[in-house]
Design an enzyme around this catalytic site. Structure first.
Site, PDB file in Angstrom:
ATOM      1  N   SER A  34      -4.572  -1.559  -4.380  1.00  0.00           N
ATOM      2  CA  SER A  34      -3.783  -2.669  -4.932  1.00  0.00           C
ATOM      3  C   SER A  34      -4.587  -3.376  -6.017  1.00  0.00           C
ATOM      4  O   SER A  34      -5.800  -3.183  -6.129  1.00  0.00           O
ATOM      5  CB  SER A  34      -3.436  -3.652  -3.812  1.00  0.00           C
ATOM      6  OG  SER A  34      -4.633  -4.223  -3.286  1.00  0.00           O
ATOM      7  N   TYR A  51       0.799  -1.237   0.000  1.00  0.00           N
ATOM      8  CA  TYR A  51       0.000   0.000   0.000  1.00  0.00           C
ATOM      9  C   TYR A  51       0.829   1.285   0.000  1.00  0.00           C
ATOM     10  O   TYR A  51       0.271   2.368  -0.149  1.00  0.00           O
ATOM     11  CB  TYR A  51      -0.951   0.004   1.209  1.00  0.00           C
ATOM     12  CG  TYR A  51      -1.917  -1.163   1.197  1.00  0.00           C
ATOM     13  CD1 TYR A  51      -2.892  -1.255   0.201  1.00  0.00           C
ATOM     14  CD2 TYR A  51      -1.858  -2.173   2.154  1.00  0.00           C
ATOM     15  CE1 TYR A  51      -3.772  -2.326   0.165  1.00  0.00           C
ATOM     16  CE2 TYR A  51      -2.740  -3.243   2.134  1.00  0.00           C
ATOM     17  CZ  TYR A  51      -3.691  -3.313   1.141  1.00  0.00           C
ATOM     18  OH  TYR A  51      -4.561  -4.377   1.103  1.00  0.00           O
ATOM     19  N   ASP A  85     -26.500  -4.485  -0.836  1.00  0.00           N
ATOM     20  CA  ASP A  85     -27.935  -4.142  -0.782  1.00  0.00           C
ATOM     21  C   ASP A  85     -28.132  -2.637  -0.624  1.00  0.00           C
ATOM     22  O   ASP A  85     -29.053  -2.063  -1.209  1.00  0.00           O
ATOM     23  CB  ASP A  85     -28.617  -4.855   0.385  1.00  0.00           C
ATOM     24  CG  ASP A  85     -28.855  -6.333   0.114  1.00  0.00           C
ATOM     25  OD1 ASP A  85     -28.802  -6.740  -1.071  1.00  0.00           O
ATOM     26  OD2 ASP A  85     -29.087  -7.080   1.081  1.00  0.00           O
ATOM     27  N   ASN A  97     -14.060   2.389  -1.413  1.00  0.00           N
ATOM     28  CA  ASN A  97     -13.069   1.334  -1.256  1.00  0.00           C
ATOM     29  C   ASN A  97     -13.539   0.528  -0.043  1.00  0.00           C
ATOM     30  O   ASN A  97     -13.267   0.904   1.098  1.00  0.00           O
ATOM     31  CB  ASN A  97     -11.674   1.911  -1.019  1.00  0.00           C
ATOM     32  CG  ASN A  97     -10.630   0.812  -0.908  1.00  0.00           C
ATOM     33  OD1 ASN A  97     -10.976  -0.367  -0.756  1.00  0.00           O
ATOM     34  ND2 ASN A  97      -9.363   1.177  -0.986  1.00  0.00           N
ATOM     35  N   ARG A 115      -9.419 -12.525  -2.287  1.00  0.00           N
ATOM     36  CA  ARG A 115      -9.655 -11.108  -2.609  1.00  0.00           C
ATOM     37  C   ARG A 115     -10.313 -10.929  -3.976  1.00  0.00           C
ATOM     38  O   ARG A 115     -10.737  -9.849  -4.342  1.00  0.00           O
ATOM     39  CB  ARG A 115      -8.343 -10.319  -2.614  1.00  0.00           C
ATOM     40  CG  ARG A 115      -7.726 -10.234  -1.255  1.00  0.00           C
ATOM     41  CD  ARG A 115      -6.552  -9.258  -1.233  1.00  0.00           C
ATOM     42  NE  ARG A 115      -5.733  -9.566  -0.079  1.00  0.00           N
ATOM     43  CZ  ARG A 115      -5.982  -9.134   1.160  1.00  0.00           C
ATOM     44  NH1 ARG A 115      -6.996  -8.352   1.399  1.00  0.00           N
ATOM     45  NH2 ARG A 115      -5.197  -9.489   2.165  1.00  0.00           N
ATOM     46  N   HIS A 173      -9.857   0.048  -5.552  1.00  0.00           N
ATOM     47  CA  HIS A 173      -8.847  -0.576  -4.694  1.00  0.00           C
ATOM     48  C   HIS A 173      -7.490   0.007  -5.027  1.00  0.00           C
ATOM     49  O   HIS A 173      -7.175   0.223  -6.203  1.00  0.00           O
ATOM     50  CB  HIS A 173      -8.819  -2.094  -4.900  1.00  0.00           C
ATOM     51  CG  HIS A 173     -10.102  -2.736  -4.505  1.00  0.00           C
ATOM     52  ND1 HIS A 173     -10.444  -2.968  -3.196  1.00  0.00           N
ATOM     53  CD2 HIS A 173     -11.162  -3.129  -5.249  1.00  0.00           C
ATOM     54  CE1 HIS A 173     -11.654  -3.493  -3.152  1.00  0.00           C
ATOM     55  NE2 HIS A 173     -12.120  -3.599  -4.385  1.00  0.00           N
TER      56      HIS A 173
HETATM   57  C1  DQA Z   1      -7.923  -2.960  -0.632  1.00  0.00           C
HETATM   58  C2  DQA Z   1      -7.777  -4.422  -1.054  1.00  0.00           C
HETATM   59  C3  DQA Z   1      -8.556  -5.325  -0.099  1.00  0.00           C
HETATM   60  O1  DQA Z   1      -8.450  -6.683  -0.516  1.00  0.00           O
HETATM   61  C4  DQA Z   1      -7.996  -5.187   1.299  1.00  0.00           C
HETATM   62  O2  DQA Z   1      -8.777  -5.936   2.217  1.00  0.00           O
HETATM   63  C5  DQA Z   1      -7.884  -3.777   1.740  1.00  0.00           C
HETATM   64  C6  DQA Z   1      -7.443  -2.756   0.791  1.00  0.00           C
HETATM   65  C7  DQA Z   1      -7.118  -2.016  -1.548  1.00  0.00           C
HETATM   66  O3  DQA Z   1      -7.415  -0.824  -1.555  1.00  0.00           O
HETATM   67  O4  DQA Z   1      -6.195  -2.469  -2.233  1.00  0.00           O
HETATM   68  O5  DQA Z   1      -8.058  -3.467   2.907  1.00  0.00           O
HETATM   69  O6  DQA Z   1      -9.276  -2.591  -0.718  1.00  0.00           O
END
Ligand code: DQA
Length: 143
Positions: free
Chosen positions: A101, A22, A86, A73, A110, A99
């Protein structure tokens, strides 16, 4: 134009959390990056981070009469939250899931995005620019 940006659990830890994935920038820097980018674009922005699912839902519901578009996010809730799915289905506001990542190049769990089906699209893997790309689309679409 009014855009709501919601960040889910653990994104408050940006800057110290899994830096290899990140990066070193904090959520305050993310907020500034977005706010600097929208300057002169006539966009009003509300930017939030919540660790719990209920707070995310309350925030979407309480901004439903304010927001023209939503960028979310959902972090760890992306893969589990039918309640957030929902909620987004229940309001008629174009929503983009983002996201930092590339979740598709990470662990299998994920890759199944539960909330994404309620969104108009997903942007994953571009760091802070995932939010900017989502904003660009909403600005184009909503103008
Ligand atoms: C995330 C990716 C998710 O899988 C993870 O749980 C996060 C960050 C991202 O911004 O890359 O907390 O949402």
């Amino acid at each position: 134009m009014r855009i709501l940006v919601i960040n889910g659990p653990n994104l408050n830890l940006l800057g110290t959390r899994e830096i290899g994935i990140y990066g070193k920038q904090t959520i305050q820097e993310l907020e500034k990056y977005i706010k600097d980018w929208i300057k002169c674009k006539n966009v009003e922005l509300r930017f939030y981070q919540f660790n719990s699912e209920g707070e995310i839902i309350d925030c979407i519901q309480s901004n439903a009469n304010w927001a023209d578009g939503i960028i979310i996010n959902p972090a760890g809730y992306s893969n589990t939250s039918i309640a957030i799915y929902d909620c987004i289905k229940g309001i008629d506001i174009p929503t983009i899931e983002v996201h930092l990542s590339n979740v598709f190049s990470r662990e299998e769990f994920r890759k199944k995005l539960v909330i994404a089906g309620a969104c108009i699209g997903v942007i994953s893997g571009f760091g802070f620019n995932s939010y900017i790309l989502a904003l660009e689309h909403l600005i184009t679409k909503l103008r």
